[in-house]
Write a protein that holds these residues in place. Sequence first.
Motif, PDB file in Angstrom:
ATOM      1  N   MET A  45     -62.955  -4.338 -78.740  1.00  0.00           N
ATOM      2  CA  MET A  45     -62.945  -5.264 -79.735  1.00  0.00           C
ATOM      3  C   MET A  45     -62.561  -6.859 -79.077  1.00  0.00           C
ATOM      4  N   PRO A  46     -63.516  -7.763 -79.275  1.00  0.00           N
ATOM      5  CA  PRO A  46     -62.861  -9.112 -78.965  1.00  0.00           C
ATOM      6  C   PRO A  46     -62.208  -9.588 -80.036  1.00  0.00           C
ATOM      7  N   THR A  47     -61.404 -10.683 -79.818  1.00  0.00           N
ATOM      8  CA  THR A  47     -60.831 -11.637 -80.960  1.00  0.00           C
ATOM      9  C   THR A  47     -61.092 -13.214 -80.506  1.00  0.00           C
ATOM     10  N   GLY A  48     -60.751 -13.609 -79.457  1.00  0.00           N
ATOM     11  CA  GLY A  48     -60.947 -15.025 -79.177  1.00  0.00           C
ATOM     12  C   GLY A  48     -62.362 -15.331 -78.503  1.00  0.00           C
ATOM     13  N   VAL A  49     -62.545 -16.731 -78.695  1.00  0.00           N
ATOM     14  CA  VAL A  49     -64.060 -17.120 -77.946  1.00  0.00           C
ATOM     15  C   VAL A  49     -63.786 -18.994 -77.731  1.00  0.00           C
ATOM     16  N   THR A  50     -64.126 -19.244 -76.702  1.00  0.00           N
ATOM     17  CA  THR A  50     -64.068 -20.582 -76.309  1.00  0.00           C
ATOM     18  C   THR A  50     -65.428 -20.932 -75.604  1.00  0.00           C
ATOM     19  N   VAL A  51     -65.782 -22.257 -75.640  1.00  0.00           N
ATOM     20  CA  VAL A  51     -66.796 -22.731 -74.655  1.00  0.00           C
ATOM     21  C   VAL A  51     -66.521 -23.953 -73.809  1.00  0.00           C
ATOM     22  N   SER A  52     -66.971 -23.947 -72.618  1.00  0.00           N
ATOM     23  CA  SER A  52     -66.434 -25.292 -71.957  1.00  0.00           C
ATOM     24  C   SER A  52     -67.664 -26.394 -71.950  1.00  0.00           C
ATOM     25  N   ARG A  53     -67.259 -27.500 -71.358  1.00  0.00           N
ATOM     26  CA  ARG A  53     -68.178 -28.536 -71.649  1.00  0.00           C
ATOM     27  C   ARG A  53     -69.733 -28.156 -70.991  1.00  0.00           C
ATOM     28  N   ARG A  54     -69.548 -27.395 -70.117  1.00  0.00           N
ATOM     29  CA  ARG A  54     -70.803 -27.117 -69.398  1.00  0.00           C
ATOM     30  C   ARG A  54     -71.635 -25.883 -69.805  1.00  0.00           C
ATOM     31  N   GLY A  55     -70.594 -25.320 -70.821  1.00  0.00           N
ATOM     32  CA  GLY A  55     -71.472 -24.057 -71.465  1.00  0.00           C
ATOM     33  C   GLY A  55     -71.013 -22.931 -71.152  1.00  0.00           C
ATOM     34  N   ARG A  56     -70.137 -22.774 -70.273  1.00  0.00           N
ATOM     35  CA  ARG A  56     -69.471 -21.413 -69.781  1.00  0.00           C
ATOM     36  C   ARG A  56     -68.545 -20.741 -71.181  1.00  0.00           C
ATOM     37  N   VAL A  57     -68.988 -19.669 -71.357  1.00  0.00           N
ATOM     38  CA  VAL A  57     -68.217 -19.054 -72.450  1.00  0.00           C
ATOM     39  C   VAL A  57     -67.274 -18.095 -72.186  1.00  0.00           C
ATOM     40  N   PHE A  58     -66.127 -18.147 -72.928  1.00  0.00           N
ATOM     41  CA  PHE A  58     -64.929 -17.157 -72.509  1.00  0.00           C
ATOM     42  C   PHE A  58     -64.640 -16.346 -73.849  1.00  0.00           C
ATOM     43  N   VAL A  59     -64.111 -15.089 -73.358  1.00  0.00           N
ATOM     44  CA  VAL A  59     -63.773 -14.212 -74.536  1.00  0.00           C
ATOM     45  C   VAL A  59     -62.505 -13.425 -74.222  1.00  0.00           C
ATOM     46  N   ASN A  60     -61.706 -12.652 -75.038  1.00  0.00           N
ATOM     47  CA  ASN A  60     -60.763 -12.026 -74.720  1.00  0.00           C
ATOM     48  C   ASN A  60     -60.627 -10.734 -75.434  1.00  0.00           C
ATOM     49  N   PHE A  61     -59.838  -9.840 -75.078  1.00  0.00           N
ATOM     50  CA  PHE A  61     -59.871  -8.614 -75.815  1.00  0.00           C
ATOM     51  C   PHE A  61     -58.302  -8.075 -75.594  1.00  0.00           C
ATOM     52  N   PRO A  62     -57.585  -8.203 -76.806  1.00  0.00           N
ATOM     53  CA  PRO A  62     -56.021  -7.754 -77.006  1.00  0.00           C
ATOM     54  C   PRO A  62     -56.110  -6.490 -76.544  1.00  0.00           C
ATOM     55  N   ARG A  63     -54.922  -5.928 -76.110  1.00  0.00           N
ATOM     56  CA  ARG A  63     -54.730  -4.550 -75.780  1.00  0.00           C
ATOM     57  C   ARG A  63     -54.001  -3.889 -76.981  1.00  0.00           C
ATOM     58  N   TRP A  64     -54.765  -3.456 -78.003  1.00  0.00           N
ATOM     59  CA  TRP A  64     -54.587  -2.886 -79.402  1.00  0.00           C
ATOM     60  C   TRP A  64     -54.604  -1.321 -79.217  1.00  0.00           C
ATOM     61  N   GLY A  65     -55.111  -0.868 -78.357  1.00  0.00           N
ATOM     62  CA  GLY A  65     -55.228   0.576 -78.437  1.00  0.00           C
ATOM     63  C   GLY A  65     -56.673   1.113 -77.710  1.00  0.00           C
ATOM     64  N   ASP A  66     -57.574   0.101 -77.698  1.00  0.00           N
ATOM     65  CA  ASP A  66     -58.850   0.288 -76.923  1.00  0.00           C
ATOM     66  C   ASP A  66     -58.598   0.266 -75.265  1.00  0.00           C
ATOM     67  N   ASP A  67     -59.628   0.875 -74.858  1.00  0.00           N
ATOM     68  CA  ASP A  67     -59.586   1.047 -73.370  1.00  0.00           C
ATOM     69  C   ASP A  67     -59.905  -0.484 -72.975  1.00  0.00           C
ATOM     70  N   VAL A  68     -58.786  -1.204 -72.398  1.00  0.00           N
ATOM     71  CA  VAL A  68     -59.204  -2.659 -72.033  1.00  0.00           C
ATOM     72  C   VAL A  68     -58.873  -2.971 -70.436  1.00  0.00           C
ATOM     73  N   PRO A  69     -60.111  -2.952 -69.648  1.00  0.00           N
ATOM     74  CA  PRO A  69     -59.658  -3.079 -68.310  1.00  0.00           C
ATOM     75  C   PRO A  69     -59.473  -4.671 -67.854  1.00  0.00           C
ATOM     76  N   PHE A  70     -59.691  -5.378 -68.727  1.00  0.00           N
ATOM     77  CA  PHE A  70     -59.517  -6.898 -68.583  1.00  0.00           C
ATOM     78  C   PHE A  70     -59.296  -7.632 -69.957  1.00  0.00           C
ATOM     79  N   THR A  71     -58.361  -8.452 -70.142  1.00  0.00           N
ATOM     80  CA  THR A  71     -58.345  -8.812 -71.424  1.00  0.00           C
ATOM     81  C   THR A  71     -58.891 -10.159 -71.617  1.00  0.00           C
TER      82      THR A  71
END
Length: 383
Positions: A45-71
């Motif tokens: 499950m994701p929590t955060g999201v942000t978008v750069s001026r050029r439209g690149r979209v970034f998200v994050n997945f906190p390690r709360w117990g899910d299998d999170v290969p990258f946060t």
Amino acid sequence: MKRRTFLTASTASLAASQLAGPACASPSGSTAGHYEVVARFWGAMPTGVTVSRRGRVFVNFPRWGDDVPFTVAELRGGKPVAYPDAEVNRQDASDLAGHFQSVQSVVVDPTDRLWILDTGSPGFAGSSYGGPKVVAVDLRTDRIVRKILFPPEVVPANSYPNDVRFDLRRGAEGMAFITDSGGSNGIIVVDLATGRSWRRLTGHPSALPDKQFLPVIEGEPFMVRPAGGEPTYYETGSDGIALSADGTRLYYCPLSSRRLHSVSTDALADPDATDAEVAATVEDLGFKPMADGLESDDKGRLYGGDLEHNAIWRRSPDGTYRTLVQGSDLIWVDTLSIASDRHLYATANQLDRLSPFHEGQDLRRKPYLLVRLPVDAGPVRLV
């Protein structure tokens, strides 16, 4: 965002792959305006999201117990990919400062750098020096260019750095403001030039959860309901955060509350100000819907999710509220972010369905969503 005593590693593990589906039109069930689904997440499950001026979209997945290969991830071709690379996303207790442990928030600043807020507290187990930090990535080179570690006196082991906003006009290189929704509750201030940080409003009533707060979410009272135990109130303090368009006020709210407050950023940014002097600048702005994250635009308006009604609202400078969108799949709107494309992006991650709230049963039903809706405004850029 969520106190570690309530969300634990007992959450059932999910599949390792984190895949996002293609964008689609507004879903059925929308009753106030329209939004589109930008991505679907079938893994953690994701929590955060942000978008750069050029439209690149970034998200994050906190390690709360899910299998999170990258946060931390960037959406590429509709799929989340480890960002800036897989190695720094590898959880490593032997090198807390050198790896992302459990990221709660990602925010692109006014100069188009990506800042990553690491709680340093996987599974809400508490943090040690080196874990809690903010890390800046130059989006032109995709390389880490700055790392600021928080000392234990600023971020104690039971803290939970939650979300962050930037005013780059202050000091030599700007300042960051961070909510602490962990055991201490309050605001953390960071001088980006020196790396020095300090706390404000720790334990202030405006940063604390309302006592015996009992919202109704998805038709039932929302409480911590352990398997075989008695239900207790969900108590999480300072969480949502946003800067006014002119940078003079910082808005913030406890999660377990329907209250909104603001405080003078001049007072927060003064390292020599006393707690009493900062507290004297706090303003009670009255009622707001129960919200997790907050966001603001360059027209002086504030945005948040209405967790009790599966909706997103906007607050005008005169204090009036308007529901922008509402939909049956907007379950627990978490983070909101206004982008240069004049859209508001938001994650909906079904946090209320986690096992600690349902006697050990994980009731989440994938996918989790990243949505967006048009707004006639741009992001607040204080630079």
